[in-house]
Enzyme design. Structure first.
Site, PDB file in Angstrom:
ATOM      1  N   ARG A   1      11.478  -0.505  -2.181  1.00 13.99           N
ATOM      2  CA  ARG A   1      10.409   0.576  -2.488  1.00 13.99           C
ATOM      3  C   ARG A   1       9.292   0.383  -1.388  1.00 13.99           C
ATOM      4  O   ARG A   1       8.730  -0.789  -1.167  1.00 13.99           O
ATOM      5  CB  ARG A   1       9.750   0.457  -3.653  1.00 13.99           C
ATOM      6  CG  ARG A   1       8.646   1.489  -4.069  1.00 13.99           C
ATOM      7  CD  ARG A   1       8.047   1.340  -5.508  1.00 13.99           C
ATOM      8  NE  ARG A   1       6.802   2.352  -5.337  1.00 13.99           N
ATOM      9  CZ  ARG A   1       5.676   1.800  -5.838  1.00 13.99           C
ATOM     10  NH1 ARG A   1       5.358   0.625  -6.472  1.00 13.99           N
ATOM     11  NH2 ARG A   1       4.671   2.826  -5.605  1.00 13.99           N
TER      12      ARG A   1
ATOM     13  N   ASP B   1      -4.918  -4.746  10.457  1.00 17.22           N
ATOM     14  CA  ASP B   1      -4.506  -4.400  11.499  1.00 17.22           C
ATOM     15  C   ASP B   1      -3.120  -4.850  12.119  1.00 17.22           C
ATOM     16  O   ASP B   1      -2.614  -4.181  12.894  1.00 17.22           O
ATOM     17  CB  ASP B   1      -5.626  -5.104  12.609  1.00 17.22           C
ATOM     18  CG  ASP B   1      -7.088  -4.094  12.383  1.00 17.22           C
ATOM     19  OD1 ASP B   1      -7.128  -3.377  11.481  1.00 17.22           O
ATOM     20  OD2 ASP B   1      -7.899  -4.741  13.200  1.00 17.22           O
TER      21      ASP B   1
ATOM     22  N   ASN C   1       3.921   0.560 -13.038  1.00 13.81           N
ATOM     23  CA  ASN C   1       3.449  -0.658 -12.508  1.00 13.81           C
ATOM     24  C   ASN C   1       2.648  -1.635 -13.883  1.00 13.81           C
ATOM     25  O   ASN C   1       1.762  -0.884 -14.382  1.00 13.81           O
ATOM     26  CB  ASN C   1       2.424  -0.614 -11.573  1.00 13.81           C
ATOM     27  CG  ASN C   1       3.051   0.051 -10.449  1.00 13.81           C
ATOM     28  OD1 ASN C   1       4.340   0.276 -10.240  1.00 13.81           O
ATOM     29  ND2 ASN C   1       2.310   0.512  -9.318  1.00 13.81           N
TER      30      ASN C   1
ATOM     31  N   TYR D   1       1.617  -5.486 -15.067  1.00 15.15           N
ATOM     32  CA  TYR D   1       1.258  -6.981 -14.614  1.00 15.15           C
ATOM     33  C   TYR D   1       0.898  -7.758 -16.092  1.00 15.15           C
ATOM     34  O   TYR D   1       1.125  -8.677 -16.061  1.00 15.15           O
ATOM     35  CB  TYR D   1       0.170  -7.279 -13.745  1.00 15.15           C
ATOM     36  CG  TYR D   1       0.826  -6.662 -12.239  1.00 15.15           C
ATOM     37  CD1 TYR D   1       1.251  -7.310 -11.297  1.00 15.15           C
ATOM     38  CD2 TYR D   1       0.468  -5.284 -11.864  1.00 15.15           C
ATOM     39  CE1 TYR D   1       1.556  -6.843 -10.072  1.00 15.15           C
ATOM     40  CE2 TYR D   1       1.145  -4.995 -10.670  1.00 15.15           C
ATOM     41  CZ  TYR D   1       1.833  -5.667  -9.710  1.00 15.15           C
ATOM     42  OH  TYR D   1       2.010  -5.123  -8.499  1.00 15.15           O
TER      43      TYR D   1
ATOM     44  N   HIS E   1     -13.035  -2.093   8.601  1.00 13.49           N
ATOM     45  CA  HIS E   1     -13.513  -2.296   9.881  1.00 13.49           C
ATOM     46  C   HIS E   1     -15.105  -2.251   9.905  1.00 13.49           C
ATOM     47  O   HIS E   1     -15.708  -2.535  10.800  1.00 13.49           O
ATOM     48  CB  HIS E   1     -12.955  -1.217  11.060  1.00 13.49           C
ATOM     49  CG  HIS E   1     -11.802  -1.575  11.341  1.00 13.49           C
ATOM     50  ND1 HIS E   1     -10.925  -0.553  12.065  1.00 13.49           N
ATOM     51  CD2 HIS E   1     -10.872  -2.519  11.211  1.00 13.49           C
ATOM     52  CE1 HIS E   1      -9.696  -1.234  12.260  1.00 13.49           C
ATOM     53  NE2 HIS E   1      -9.818  -2.441  11.804  1.00 13.49           N
TER      54      HIS E   1
ATOM     55  N   GLN F   1      -0.377  -2.345   3.627  1.00 11.14           N
ATOM     56  CA  GLN F   1      -0.371  -3.915   3.267  1.00 11.14           C
ATOM     57  C   GLN F   1       0.567  -4.714   4.095  1.00 11.14           C
ATOM     58  O   GLN F   1       0.649  -6.118   4.452  1.00 11.14           O
ATOM     59  CB  GLN F   1       0.025  -4.182   2.083  1.00 11.14           C
ATOM     60  CG  GLN F   1      -0.923  -3.496   0.930  1.00 11.14           C
ATOM     61  CD  GLN F   1      -0.552  -3.776  -0.407  1.00 11.14           C
ATOM     62  OE1 GLN F   1       0.105  -2.856  -1.254  1.00 11.14           O
ATOM     63  NE2 GLN F   1      -1.233  -4.801  -1.080  1.00 11.14           N
TER      64      GLN F   1
ATOM     65  N   GLU G   1       6.548  -1.870 -10.128  1.00 11.62           N
ATOM     66  CA  GLU G   1       5.740  -3.019  -9.848  1.00 11.62           C
ATOM     67  C   GLU G   1       5.705  -4.006 -10.981  1.00 11.62           C
ATOM     68  O   GLU G   1       5.442  -3.599 -12.061  1.00 11.62           O
ATOM     69  CB  GLU G   1       4.510  -2.782  -9.193  1.00 11.62           C
ATOM     70  CG  GLU G   1       4.346  -2.223  -7.666  1.00 11.62           C
ATOM     71  CD  GLU G   1       2.901  -2.048  -7.414  1.00 11.62           C
ATOM     72  OE1 GLU G   1       2.109  -2.913  -7.611  1.00 11.62           O
ATOM     73  OE2 GLU G   1       2.702  -0.956  -6.736  1.00 11.62           O
TER      74      GLU G   1
ATOM     75  N   ASN H   1       0.777   6.518  -6.014  1.00 16.05           N
ATOM     76  CA  ASN H   1       0.899   5.277  -6.852  1.00 16.05           C
ATOM     77  C   ASN H   1      -0.738   4.716  -7.300  1.00 16.05           C
ATOM     78  O   ASN H   1      -1.569   4.878  -6.514  1.00 16.05           O
ATOM     79  CB  ASN H   1       1.387   4.059  -5.474  1.00 16.05           C
ATOM     80  CG  ASN H   1       1.333   2.689  -6.302  1.00 16.05           C
ATOM     81  OD1 ASN H   1       2.259   2.214  -6.902  1.00 16.05           O
ATOM     82  ND2 ASN H   1       0.151   1.854  -6.009  1.00 16.05           N
ATOM     83  N   GLU H   2      -0.621   4.608  -8.660  1.00 21.08           N
ATOM     84  CA  GLU H   2      -1.841   4.047  -8.957  1.00 21.08           C
ATOM     85  C   GLU H   2      -2.861   4.748  -8.932  1.00 21.08           C
ATOM     86  O   GLU H   2      -3.954   4.192  -8.512  1.00 21.08           O
ATOM     87  CB  GLU H   2      -1.944   2.688  -8.975  1.00 21.08           C
ATOM     88  CG  GLU H   2      -0.887   1.718  -9.463  1.00 21.08           C
ATOM     89  CD  GLU H   2      -1.360   0.143  -9.234  1.00 21.08           C
ATOM     90  OE1 GLU H   2      -2.308  -0.184  -9.096  1.00 21.08           O
ATOM     91  OE2 GLU H   2      -0.384  -0.477  -9.358  1.00 21.08           O
TER      92      GLU H   2
ATOM     93  N   HIS I   1       0.051   5.478  -0.835  1.00 19.74           N
ATOM     94  CA  HIS I   1      -0.055   4.511  -1.484  1.00 19.74           C
ATOM     95  C   HIS I   1      -1.679   4.140  -1.002  1.00 19.74           C
ATOM     96  O   HIS I   1      -1.866   3.200  -0.296  1.00 19.74           O
ATOM     97  CB  HIS I   1       0.813   3.203  -1.309  1.00 19.74           C
ATOM     98  CG  HIS I   1       0.885   2.168  -2.189  1.00 19.74           C
ATOM     99  ND1 HIS I   1       1.913   1.519  -2.747  1.00 19.74           N
ATOM    100  CD2 HIS I   1      -0.134   1.324  -2.482  1.00 19.74           C
ATOM    101  CE1 HIS I   1       1.739   0.688  -3.522  1.00 19.74           C
ATOM    102  NE2 HIS I   1       0.389   0.376  -3.393  1.00 19.74           N
TER     103      HIS I   1
END
Length: 497
Positions: free
Chosen positions: A107, A82, A336, A338, A69, A49, A402, A196-197, A152
């Site tokens: 993190r 990219d 995590n 939200y 891509h 990311q 998170e 992660n997740e 991740h």
């Protein structure tokens, strides 16, 4: 005139006493708003990311490189990572910002394909190791602790050609990769997260084609993915525990994403079923006393599978050896969180992920919404989840790994500040009033970045990144200043000093 004057005096006295009571309540609240001693606050990112440099210094192609891509890419505006935030080159700027705000830790995740370009441990990239060593050194020079995620969502594409997380050999490949990281970088790291997740990438990467690698086999590939992830996580935990922990003196665990579920008819059984099929899927095997998958999950998937003509359950089976091997393989609970969802029985909304029982999941129209369609502002849901984890798995240390709010990227992000204030307030209630063992809070995200299928159309950062210019200039948002004040005062307040 005496009676009215006396009445007015009584009114004044009553108002004064009520004011004192209000002040007392506020003072009590202010006491509760203080951060516990040694409580850690940090910010998070993930390699794909933010790093960019997708094919620099021998880095191999990963599943997200491949996914974005494709000519028929479904990512918003056909965006890619990219370049992203260009943190491969600007990591020192990122660390300066972390230091300026005053975060206790950072993190971040390691790119598997940057370390092992062809996916396997027979070819270790010196350039990849050097990059992460330099980042770790920069963090340590500023007194910022690195919290490192091994995986991740971005495994090498060559491994996906061999089945990726639906191939049981991924357990060994992931363990080999982790060994390289522990050996080369582990002495500089005290907190590791294995995966992660898994709920997200197994459900929406293998069960659906919303995330990389883009496999669309719901009810089959997603469960195969989850089965191998749990084995791989446990294998890496035991590797660290047996060969590296004594010398490196670190901790290691997994990170799960958990929404809170609120039944429309206030049915606690329905809320628990929803919890078990999401959070429990990757928690019960590790954190419960009995291990294995949640009983309700095993029961309903088997019943549905047989009804559909399968010879046995589509959910793979752990034998007793694996159940015991996986159980207890985390030093803390990485959470995590939200948002929350309303859940109602008897209405199948067609989502394959809920194929095993009839239910529909919605957001209450009264809840304020963030930019992300799935993110409603439900602060009490965090306290509810923290208590649920305590009830299910005992009072283990909880790291909130998170928590964050999406918008269009505005610099004056008051709604994000309000979100963090309200959620952290509920977190502190869970700590002080419910005795929940929460030790860490992590803001997602340090900066605006590539938000998976949404590309750059949604922003979670407390730092603005200008993606329209080559230098990717960073600008502190209002929320960054708010966090700076919080970290200085160690006391929660809606306004910064």
């Amino acid at each position: 005139m005496i009676i009215p004057c006396f009445t007015s005096f009584l009114v004044i006295i009553v108002v004064f006493l009520l004011s004192l009571q209000t002040i007392g309540i506020k003072c009590q609240d202010n006491e509760d708003f203080k951060l516990p001693k040694d409580f850690a606050i940090g910010a998070a990112t993930a390699a794909y990311q933010i790093e960019g440099a997708w094919n620099i210094s021998g880095k191999g192609e990963n599943v997200w490189d491949h996914f974005t891509h494709k000519p028929d890419s479904k990512v918003d505006n056909k965006s890619t990572g990219d370049v992203a935030c260009n943190s491969y080159y600007l990591y020192k700027d990122d660390v300066k910002l972390l230091n300026h705000i005053g975060f206790d830790f950072y993190r971040f995740s390691i790119s598997w394909a940057r370390i092992l370009p062809n996916g396997f441990a027979n070819n270790v990239s010196k350039e990849g190791i050097r990059y992460y060593n330099d980042l770790l050194d920069e963090l340590h020079s500023k007194g910022i602790k690195p919290y490192v995620t091994l995986y991740h969502w971005d495994h090498p594409q060559v491994l996906e050609k061999l089945g990726g997380w639906t191939n049981e050999l991924m357990v060994q490949w992931f363990t080999d990769y982790a060994r390289v990281v522990f050996k080369e970088l582990g002495p500089k790291i005290k907190v590791f997260f294995t995966v992660n997740e898994p709920f997200a990438f197994c459900s929406f990467g293998y069960g659906h084609a919303l995330l990389a690698p883009g496999t669309n086999l719901p009810g089959v590939a997603d469960y195969m993915c989850g089965h191998n992830v749990l084995k791989a996580h446990a294998s890496v935990y035991h590797l660290y525990n047996n060969e590296f922990r004594k010398k490196q003196k670190g901790t290691i665990g997994i990170v799960n994403v958990c929404n809170s579920y609120i039944a429309k008819n206030k049915d606690p059984k329905l809320e628990d079923d929803a919890f078990q099929f999401t959070c429990g899927w990757f928690s019960h095997a590790i954190f419960s006393k009995k291990g294995d998958y949640p009983p309700i999950m095993k029961k309903l998937i088997k019943e549905t599978s047989l009804r559909e003509g399968w010879s046995k359950s589509r959910l793979p089976v752990f034998d007793k050896k694996w159940i015991n091997y996986i159980k207890g393989t985390s030093d803390f609970y990485g959470l995590n969180h939200y948002s929350s969802e309303m859940v109602e029985r008897g209405i199948n909304n067609g989502m394959d992920i809920w194929h095993e029982f009839n239910a529909t999941f919605t957001l209450d129209p009264k809840w304020p919404k963030a930019k992300s369609f799935w993110l409603a502002v439900v602060p009490h849901g965090l306290r509810k989840m923290l208590n649920k984890l305590k009830k299910e798995y005992g009072n283990i240390p909880i790291y909130i790994t998170e928590n964050g709010y999406s918008d269009d990227g505005e610099l004056m992000d008051e709604k994000r500040v309000e979100f963090y204030f309200l959620y952290m307030k509920e977190m502190l209630k869970a700590i002080y009033k419910d005795d929940c063992n929460v030790q860490v809070f992590t803001a997602w995200s340090l900066m605006d970045n590539f938000e998976w299928a949404k590309g750059y159309s949604e922003k979670f950062g407390i730092i603005h990144v200008n993606f329209d210019e080559p230098l990717r200039n960073r600008t502190l948002k209002y929320s960054a200043t708010w966090f700076k004040s919080l970290l200085q005062s160690r006391k929660l307040s809606l306004k910064y000093n």
